[in-house]
Design a protein around this motif. Structure first.
Motif, PDB file in Angstrom:
ATOM      1  N   UNK A  66      15.279  -6.073  -0.539  1.00 16.64           N
ATOM      2  CA  UNK A  66      15.661  -4.587   0.248  1.00 16.64           C
ATOM      3  C   UNK A  66      14.843  -3.825  -0.486  1.00 16.64           C
ATOM      4  N   UNK A  67      14.493  -3.916  -1.796  1.00 15.17           N
ATOM      5  CA  UNK A  67      13.489  -2.706  -2.202  1.00 15.17           C
ATOM      6  C   UNK A  67      12.319  -2.690  -1.884  1.00 15.17           C
ATOM      7  N   UNK A  68      11.754  -3.778  -1.636  1.00 14.86           N
ATOM      8  CA  UNK A  68      10.240  -4.161  -0.992  1.00 14.86           C
ATOM      9  C   UNK A  68      10.345  -3.447   0.342  1.00 14.86           C
ATOM     10  N   UNK A  69      10.955  -3.915   1.256  1.00 10.22           N
ATOM     11  CA  UNK A  69      11.136  -3.336   2.638  1.00 10.22           C
ATOM     12  C   UNK A  69      11.182  -1.837   2.638  1.00 10.22           C
ATOM     13  N   UNK A  70      12.418  -1.419   1.791  1.00 10.89           N
ATOM     14  CA  UNK A  70      12.475   0.129   1.808  1.00 10.89           C
ATOM     15  C   UNK A  70      11.441   0.777   1.533  1.00 10.89           C
ATOM     16  N   UNK A  71      10.466   0.446   0.428  1.00 10.91           N
ATOM     17  CA  UNK A  71       9.391   1.269   0.274  1.00 10.91           C
ATOM     18  C   UNK A  71       8.411   1.492   1.349  1.00 10.91           C
ATOM     19  N   UNK A  88       0.875  -1.111  -0.017  1.00 13.70           N
ATOM     20  CA  UNK A  88       0.092   0.009   0.102  1.00 13.70           C
ATOM     21  C   UNK A  88       0.838   1.356   0.200  1.00 13.70           C
ATOM     22  N   UNK A  89       2.175   1.056   0.123  1.00 12.43           N
ATOM     23  CA  UNK A  89       3.162   2.278  -0.098  1.00 12.43           C
ATOM     24  C   UNK A  89       4.121   2.372  -1.207  1.00 12.43           C
ATOM     25  N   UNK A  90       4.089   1.208  -1.947  1.00  7.81           N
ATOM     26  CA  UNK A  90       5.120   1.382  -3.139  1.00  7.81           C
ATOM     27  C   UNK A  90       4.418   2.511  -4.181  1.00  7.81           C
ATOM     28  N   UNK A  91       5.215   3.280  -4.847  1.00  8.31           N
ATOM     29  CA  UNK A  91       4.872   4.029  -5.947  1.00  8.31           C
ATOM     30  C   UNK A  91       5.063   3.179  -7.088  1.00  8.31           C
ATOM     31  N   UNK A  92       4.543   3.623  -8.129  1.00  4.11           N
ATOM     32  CA  UNK A  92       4.430   3.020  -9.497  1.00  4.11           C
ATOM     33  C   UNK A  92       5.945   2.826  -9.786  1.00  4.11           C
ATOM     34  N   UNK A  93       7.039   3.859  -9.637  1.00  2.00           N
ATOM     35  CA  UNK A  93       8.314   3.881 -10.236  1.00  2.00           C
ATOM     36  C   UNK A  93       8.875   2.697  -9.216  1.00  2.00           C
ATOM     37  N   UNK A  94       8.841   2.537  -7.871  1.00  2.00           N
ATOM     38  CA  UNK A  94       9.360   1.487  -7.210  1.00  2.00           C
ATOM     39  C   UNK A  94       8.864   0.156  -7.966  1.00  2.00           C
ATOM     40  N   UNK A  95       7.570   0.141  -7.956  1.00  6.66           N
ATOM     41  CA  UNK A  95       7.096  -1.413  -8.892  1.00  6.66           C
ATOM     42  C   UNK A  95       7.871  -1.490 -10.083  1.00  6.66           C
ATOM     43  N   UNK A 133       1.537  -9.477  -6.562  1.00  2.00           N
ATOM     44  CA  UNK A 133       0.602  -9.016  -5.597  1.00  2.00           C
ATOM     45  C   UNK A 133       0.599  -7.703  -5.224  1.00  2.00           C
ATOM     46  N   UNK A 134       2.032  -7.447  -5.236  1.00  2.00           N
ATOM     47  CA  UNK A 134       2.392  -5.903  -4.912  1.00  2.00           C
ATOM     48  C   UNK A 134       1.819  -4.972  -6.019  1.00  2.00           C
ATOM     49  N   UNK A 135       1.966  -5.240  -7.259  1.00  2.00           N
ATOM     50  CA  UNK A 135       1.380  -4.612  -8.270  1.00  2.00           C
ATOM     51  C   UNK A 135      -0.012  -4.291  -8.328  1.00  2.00           C
ATOM     52  N   UNK A 136      -0.710  -5.380  -7.818  1.00  2.00           N
ATOM     53  CA  UNK A 136      -2.144  -5.375  -7.537  1.00  2.00           C
ATOM     54  C   UNK A 136      -2.638  -4.486  -6.375  1.00  2.00           C
ATOM     55  N   UNK A 137      -1.541  -4.268  -5.691  1.00  2.00           N
ATOM     56  CA  UNK A 137      -1.844  -3.251  -4.281  1.00  2.00           C
ATOM     57  C   UNK A 137      -2.486  -4.354  -3.282  1.00  2.00           C
ATOM     58  N   UNK A 138      -2.559  -5.690  -3.331  1.00  2.00           N
ATOM     59  CA  UNK A 138      -3.233  -6.588  -2.574  1.00  2.00           C
ATOM     60  C   UNK A 138      -2.507  -6.818  -1.230  1.00  2.00           C
ATOM     61  N   UNK A 139      -2.819  -6.177  -0.255  1.00  3.07           N
ATOM     62  CA  UNK A 139      -2.047  -6.292   1.051  1.00  3.07           C
ATOM     63  C   UNK A 139      -1.741  -7.770   1.360  1.00  3.07           C
TER      64      UNK A 139
END
Length: 243
Positions: free
Chosen positions: A158-163, A122-129, A208-214
């Protein structure tokens, strides 16, 4: 060592511990905030009522802990006290753990990382994804190269958790997922022809991250860590059998 020698050593340790506590108290109280310069050693010793040698040893210990930054010819400063700095030593400690405690590290990771992954959803940006998607493609291209997979795997998690924006959580999980631990898992996966299956698990996390499904992101991360833990058990069991 003689009793007198033991006594002197014990006294030095006690004085150093006392100096550490007093310097730490100055930092915690805000009298020495992040970036502040410590008084010169003679002044600090007089202020605390301790020997200069005790202060000197305390500064060495706190420098190793990334609390103080000793700049030769300039002075001693309090660091930023950022979590990434103070928790840096955790990774070193994990690298030195014996085989029989590595599974405990995986258990801690299993408790924390799925929740962090769900939060990232729920916090990642499109650029992060987009960046995460590129790392996933790099993993697929390096499916048979353990060294590259270790690096890409580290970058992915690291990328996932850092976001999440939680620097303490990121530093903690980075420390728990050290290079040695990852290397052991990936070597086992490649030798067991399961590397591509595990890369597919990363794909599941990504989708799952791309779909914003926590909840789905959390579940996929848990499945993935369980796979890594199972393969680490296999690797450690094989090593024990060989021994």
């Amino acid at each position: 060592m003689s009793a007198a020698g033991t006594s002197r050593k014990g006294l030095r340790v006690a004085l150093t511990d006392d100096a550490i506590v007093k310097i730490r108290s100055l930092i915690q109280s805000g009298e020495l905030p992040p970036g502040a310069r410590l008084p010169p050693e003679p002044q600090l010793a007089a202020q605390m009522g301790l020997s200069r040698s005790g202060i000197r040893e305390a500064v060495k210990v706190l420098e190793s802990a990334r609390v103080l930054d000793v700049r030769r010819g300039d002075g001693t400063y309090v660091t930023s006290l950022a979590p990434r700095l103070l928790l840096e030593g955790l990774g070193v400690a994990v690298e030195l753990l014996r085989d029989d405690t590595l599974l405990e590290v995986m258990e801690v990771r299993r408790l924390l990382e799925p929740l962090a992954t769900g939060l990232a959803a729920v916090r990642m940006t499109d650029a992060d994804l987009d960046g995460l998607g590129q790392i996933l493609e790099d993993m697929r291209a390096a499916a048979d190269d353990a060294e590259k997979l270790v690096q890409f795997d580290s970058d992915f998690h690291h990328t996932v958790v850092a976001t999440t924006g939680n620097e303490t959580l990121t530093s903690l999980l980075d420390g728990l997922s050290g290079r040695t631990l990852r290397a052991r898992v990936w070597r086992g996966l490649i030798e067991g022809n399961a590397a591509r299956q595990t890369i597919d698990e990363h794909q599941g996390i990504y989708l799952a991250l791309r779909s914003r499904d926590q909840l789905l992101a959390q579940a996929n991360a848990l499945i993935h860590i369980n796979t890594s833990e199972a393969w680490l058990r296999t690797v450690l069991a094989a090593k024990a059998a060989d021994a």
